[in-house]
Design a protein around this motif. Structure first.
Motif, short mmCIF file in Angstrom:
data_model
loop_
_atom_site.label_atom_id
_atom_site.label_comp_id
_atom_site.label_asym_id
_atom_site.label_seq_id
_atom_site.Cartn_x
_atom_site.Cartn_y
_atom_site.Cartn_z
N VAL A 291 0.80 -1.22 0.00
CA VAL A 291 0.00 0.00 0.00
C VAL A 291 0.83 1.27 0.00
CG1 VAL A 291 -1.98 -1.11 1.08
CG2 VAL A 291 -0.23 -0.08 2.51
N TRP A 301 -4.08 0.58 -3.13
CA TRP A 301 -3.49 -0.75 -2.96
C TRP A 301 -3.91 -1.33 -1.62
CZ3 TRP A 301 -1.35 -2.92 -7.05
CH2 TRP A 301 -0.78 -2.13 -8.05
N ASN A 305 -4.74 -6.96 -3.85
CA ASN A 305 -4.22 -6.64 -5.19
C ASN A 305 -2.74 -6.33 -5.23
OD1 ASN A 305 -4.17 -4.07 -4.12
ND2 ASN A 305 -5.33 -3.12 -5.77
N SER A 306 -2.06 -6.40 -4.07
CA SER A 306 -0.61 -6.14 -4.08
C SER A 306 0.21 -7.38 -3.73
CB SER A 306 -0.26 -4.99 -3.12
OG SER A 306 -0.60 -5.30 -1.79
N HIS A 309 3.17 -8.11 -5.98
CA HIS A 309 4.38 -7.29 -5.98
C HIS A 309 5.62 -8.10 -5.66
CE1 HIS A 309 1.97 -3.32 -5.18
NE2 HIS A 309 1.71 -3.87 -6.36
#
Length: 328
Positions: A291, A301, A305-306, A309
């Motif tokens: 985030v 974020w 959805n992260s 990463h």
């Protein structure tokens, strides 16, 4: 002197996921965390429930078993801390990173306890540490709280809740149901559309029936020992009796730390510069994850959805740093 392949700042879910990916690829890593494992989650309200379902909070495909459709804070703590224990992750807790600087080749990382050298650094610090200040007289009074944990201290108290997001709505409903006299001061014309869909009707109904007072298009302008002063949508000034103010005005990343690390911040939202495909910032081999990537836009974020990463970062490190000495 040991030279780490990767130093990860922050032991939140995304920081842990970065460590898992590093371990899979035989990279020598260390996580530095200023508090406990998933420290932000630890500091969430005690009875908070996630918007996401359990499977969307999973990392590394490890099943997140929840007894409810939406897992709560304690279940998340058990899940993420359990992963860290089971995998015996290399984590230093209660150690704060003070400075990250880069010479021609390596990063020098200074903490409250030691100094480290690393080829790559991942900043996964989230945004929960710095409250978004109202910058009004009286904000520093002891009765003003920027963090809400549970409703019991506010029984039979006159409570003002500032904001209309999930944290504000949860605080208003929970304190009301434990006997507080609740007034919400809301800068916008309605409850935020981002409020959890199963909670939004509850707060709107309580406001409609008058159980919780709400002033929309209003702004708090001063906090006093025994009262709060606010301005309504017609610019009229009101002063009401008050015992506690729960200022649920949101939180911000540590922009000074990002800037001092060499990361460029852009626009009014102070969006950090990074490559969306690799998560690498304008500083080579310095990455962002989670985030913290959103700058002031902290709703951009989240865990769900992260999670990707970590894979993006480790893939980029491997593809651009073939000279890394990996462990056997």
């Amino acid at each position: 002197m040991e030279i780490l392949d990767i130093l990860i700042i922050g032991a939140g879910p995304i920081g842990l996921n970065c460590a898992i990916e590093a371990e899979k690829n035989n990279l020598n890593y260390l996580i530095i965390e200023k508090g406990t494992i998933v420290n932000s989650l630890y500091n969430y309200p005690l009875y908070m429930r996630f918007f996401s379902t359990a499977e969307k909070l999973e990392i590394d495909g490890i099943p997140f078993i929840s007894t409810a459709p939406k897992p709560g804070r304690q279940e998340a703590l058990e899940y993420y801390q359990g992963i860290a224990r089971q995998k015996e992750m290399n984590i230093h807790l209660y150690e704060k990173v003070m400075n990250v600087s880069k010479n021609n080749t390596f990063f020098e990382i200074e903490t409250t306890k030691a100094k480290y050298t690393a080829k790559n650094v991942v900043i996964a610090t989230g945004f929960y540490d710095i409250p978004n200040q109202m910058n009004i007289p009286g904000e520093n009074l002891p009765k003003v709280k920027h963090y809400y944990t549970e409703p019991y201290p506010y029984t039979r108290q006159k409570v003002v809740v500032v904001g209309s997001s999930n944290s504000a709505v949860d605080a208003a409903l929970e304190t009301y149901r434990k006997g507080a006299e609740v007034t919400m001061i809301i800068r916008h014309s309605e409850i935020s559309k981002n409020v959890k869909y199963w909670v939004k009707p509850d707060i709107e109904n309580r406001i409609t029936e008058g159980s919780i007072k709400a002033h929309f298009n209003a702004e708090i302008i001063e906090i006093k020992e025994n009262s709060v002063v606010f301005k309504d949508e017609n610019k009229h000034i009101h002063e009401i009796e008050n015992d506690f103010v729960l200022a649920m005005t949101g939180y911000l990343p540590d922009f000074d730390f990002l800037k001092n690390s060499g990361i460029e911040l852009n626009g009014n939202c102070l969006n950090p510069s990074y490559n969306m495909e690799t998560m690498e910032t304008n500083v080579p081999n310095l990455y962002l994850a989670g985030v913290v990537c959103g700058g002031k836009d902290t709703h951009l974020w989240f865990i769900e959805n992260s999670r990707t990463h970590a894979h993006m970062i480790i893939h980029n490190i491997l593809s651009h740093n073939k000279h890394l000495k990996t462990r056997a």
